[in-house]
Design an enzyme around this catalytic site. Structure first.
Site, PDB file in Angstrom:
ATOM      1  N   LEU A 191      -1.011 -23.195  -0.907  1.00 32.34           N
ATOM      2  CA  LEU A 191      -1.463 -21.928  -0.694  1.00 32.34           C
ATOM      3  C   LEU A 191      -1.513 -20.954  -1.963  1.00 32.34           C
ATOM      4  O   LEU A 191      -0.619 -21.113  -2.764  1.00 32.34           O
ATOM      5  CB  LEU A 191      -0.439 -21.344   0.391  1.00 32.34           C
ATOM      6  CG  LEU A 191      -0.447 -19.742   0.615  1.00 32.34           C
ATOM      7  CD1 LEU A 191      -1.689 -19.552   1.561  1.00 32.34           C
ATOM      8  CD2 LEU A 191       0.767 -19.328   1.336  1.00 32.34           C
ATOM      9  N   ASP A 247       3.126  -2.297   5.817  1.00 31.77           N
ATOM     10  CA  ASP A 247       3.714  -1.091   5.927  1.00 31.77           C
ATOM     11  C   ASP A 247       4.705  -0.871   6.906  1.00 31.77           C
ATOM     12  O   ASP A 247       4.836  -1.445   7.857  1.00 31.77           O
ATOM     13  CB  ASP A 247       2.489  -0.303   6.064  1.00 31.77           C
ATOM     14  CG  ASP A 247       2.660   1.218   5.858  1.00 31.77           C
ATOM     15  OD1 ASP A 247       3.795   1.694   4.918  1.00 31.77           O
ATOM     16  OD2 ASP A 247       1.859   2.217   6.456  1.00 31.77           O
ATOM     17  N   HIS A 264      12.872  -2.134   2.725  1.00 27.32           N
ATOM     18  CA  HIS A 264      12.238  -3.014   1.961  1.00 27.32           C
ATOM     19  C   HIS A 264      12.731  -4.296   1.818  1.00 27.32           C
ATOM     20  O   HIS A 264      12.185  -5.301   1.493  1.00 27.32           O
ATOM     21  CB  HIS A 264      12.025  -2.259   0.469  1.00 27.32           C
ATOM     22  CG  HIS A 264      11.302  -1.094   0.308  1.00 27.32           C
ATOM     23  ND1 HIS A 264      10.204  -0.826   1.047  1.00 27.32           N
ATOM     24  CD2 HIS A 264      11.734   0.244  -0.148  1.00 27.32           C
ATOM     25  CE1 HIS A 264      10.082   0.515   0.922  1.00 27.32           C
ATOM     26  NE2 HIS A 264      10.576   1.155   0.103  1.00 27.32           N
TER      27      HIS A 264
HETATM   28  C1  IPE Z   1       0.322   1.257   1.297  1.00 30.01           C
HETATM   29  O1  IPE Z   1       1.160   1.781   2.085  1.00 30.01           O
HETATM   30  C2  IPE Z   1       0.735   0.276  -0.035  1.00 30.01           C
HETATM   31  C3  IPE Z   1       1.839  -0.631   0.274  1.00 30.01           C
HETATM   32  C4  IPE Z   1       1.977  -1.108   1.547  1.00 30.01           C
HETATM   33  C5  IPE Z   1       2.194  -1.275  -0.937  1.00 30.01           C
HETATM   34  P1  IPE Z   1       1.786   3.085   1.765  1.00 30.01           P
HETATM   35  O2  IPE Z   1       2.622   3.543   2.592  1.00 30.01           O
HETATM   36  O3  IPE Z   1       1.858   3.534   0.426  1.00 30.01           O
HETATM   37  O4  IPE Z   1       0.384   3.951   2.440  1.00 30.01           O
HETATM   38  P2  IPE Z   1       0.178   5.542   2.724  1.00 30.01           P
HETATM   39  O5  IPE Z   1       0.641   6.355   1.635  1.00 30.01           O
HETATM   40  O6  IPE Z   1       0.881   5.792   4.202  1.00 30.01           O
HETATM   41  O7  IPE Z   1      -1.431   5.719   2.964  1.00 30.01           O
HETATM   42  C1  IPE Z   2       5.748  -0.188   3.079  1.00 27.02           C
HETATM   43  O1  IPE Z   2       6.583   0.367   3.455  1.00 27.02           O
HETATM   44  C2  IPE Z   2       6.269  -0.633   1.738  1.00 27.02           C
HETATM   45  C3  IPE Z   2       5.689   0.033   0.194  1.00 27.02           C
HETATM   46  C4  IPE Z   2       4.811   0.958   0.226  1.00 27.02           C
HETATM   47  C5  IPE Z   2       6.291  -0.397  -1.071  1.00 27.02           C
HETATM   48  P1  IPE Z   2       6.802   2.033   3.541  1.00 27.02           P
HETATM   49  O2  IPE Z   2       8.017   2.014   2.303  1.00 27.02           O
HETATM   50  O3  IPE Z   2       5.462   2.730   2.970  1.00 27.02           O
HETATM   51  O4  IPE Z   2       7.339   2.286   4.688  1.00 27.02           O
HETATM   52  P2  IPE Z   2       6.974   3.702   5.602  1.00 27.02           P
HETATM   53  O5  IPE Z   2       5.456   3.725   5.655  1.00 27.02           O
HETATM   54  O6  IPE Z   2       7.619   4.610   4.962  1.00 27.02           O
HETATM   55  O7  IPE Z   2       7.648   3.533   7.056  1.00 27.02           O
HETATM   56 MG    MG Z   3       4.102   3.501   4.165  1.00 30.89          MG
END
Ligand code: IPE
Ligand code: IPE
Ligand code: MG
Length: 249
Positions: free
Chosen positions: A135, A24, A41
């Protein structure tokens, strides 16, 4: 077949056998740099490569990465299609490298909303790497912990089962081929599970870091493993009941 941690006390080793990560913070990483979210990303993929390398060096058996949740479909359409495209391109470009590093790739999740090209690529990548035994890298995409439990229960119902047991359900969950995660890592500062492996995280050690996913690397993974090694995993027992090597007092 792996036993459930609530039925059989798992075999605890110094190096976690299974690490599961919520990657995240990509969006915030990009925002800090005045870049579009999707740039985060893209950079996140570099962190994925680095973490895979660290897991191989450490001798981790399973690495599971949360790439896209069942709730991430709620995001703006452009971001969703960028992520799908990134996944497709990563599969195209990285599978040979995974193969030459003896890595087996598995993808868990519903897959129903994926395009035909992505679904075909996934199947091909899984087939190509199926015999590798270094792995196991599992990508959770269009994955949700609740979806997983429900599809497992529904599979049992379809078989005419009248009473669901823990063992029977474990065998139907999408990660039936792996022991439960020993170590759960979430980057990006949030301290929540966000519908990841709900069933399987029952006794995982949790590690949260403020580091944003694109900044996470092999060294950061080693730090998380070092933290794991300082934990005492009791699975309901008292400290005194543990074998000497597993006590942390
Ligand atoms: C969790 O992250 C899902 C992934 C990393 C794929 P999110 O950014 O979607 O989670 P929330 O919405 O903050 O809980
Ligand atoms: C996690 O990073 C990746 C996915 C959920 C696909 P985020 O896109 O949720 O990044 P933040 O949380 O907005 O910084
Ligand atoms: Mg996020």
């Amino acid at each position: 077949m792996f036993g459930s941690s609530t039925q059989v006390v798992p075999d605890v080793r110094p190096v976690p056998r299974h690490i599961a990560i919520i990657m995240d913070g990509n969006g915030r990483w990009a925002k800090k740099r005045l870049l579009p979210r999707v740039a985060g990303h893209k950079r996140g993929l570099d962190a994925v490569r680095d973490v895979i390398g660290a897991c191989r060096r450490l001798g981790v058996e399973h690495l599971t990465l949360f790439a896209f949740s069942t709730e991430n479909w709620r995001r703006p359409e452009e971001e969703v299609s960028f992520l799908m495209d990134l996944f497709l391109r990563a599969l195209e470009h990285e599978v040979e490298r995974l193969n030459s590093n003896n890595i087996r790739l598995r993808v868990i999740g519903s897959r129903q909303r994926f395009g035909a090209d992505l679904a075909a690529r996934i199947a091909e990548a899984e087939r190509k790497t199926a015999a590798n035994d270094g792995l196991t890298l599992t990508i959770a995409a269009d994955y949700g912990g609740r979806w997983d439990i429900l599809q497992g229960v529904n599979a049992l119902i379809a078989e005419g089962v009248t009473e669901v047991t823990e063992q029977a359900l474990c065998e139907k969950l999408s990660m039936h081929y792996a022991p439960e995660p020993d170590l759960f890592i979430r980057t990006g500062g949030e301290q929540r599970i966000s519908n990841f492996l709900l069933w399987q995280l029952a006794y995982a050690e949790l590690f949260f870091t403020d580091q944003l996913w694109p900044d996470f690397d092999g060294k950061a993974l080693e730090d998380a493993v070092a933290s794991y090694q300082r934990r005492e995993r009791r699975f309901g027992r008292t400290s005194e009941q543990l074998p000497e090597a597993l006590r942390r007092d």
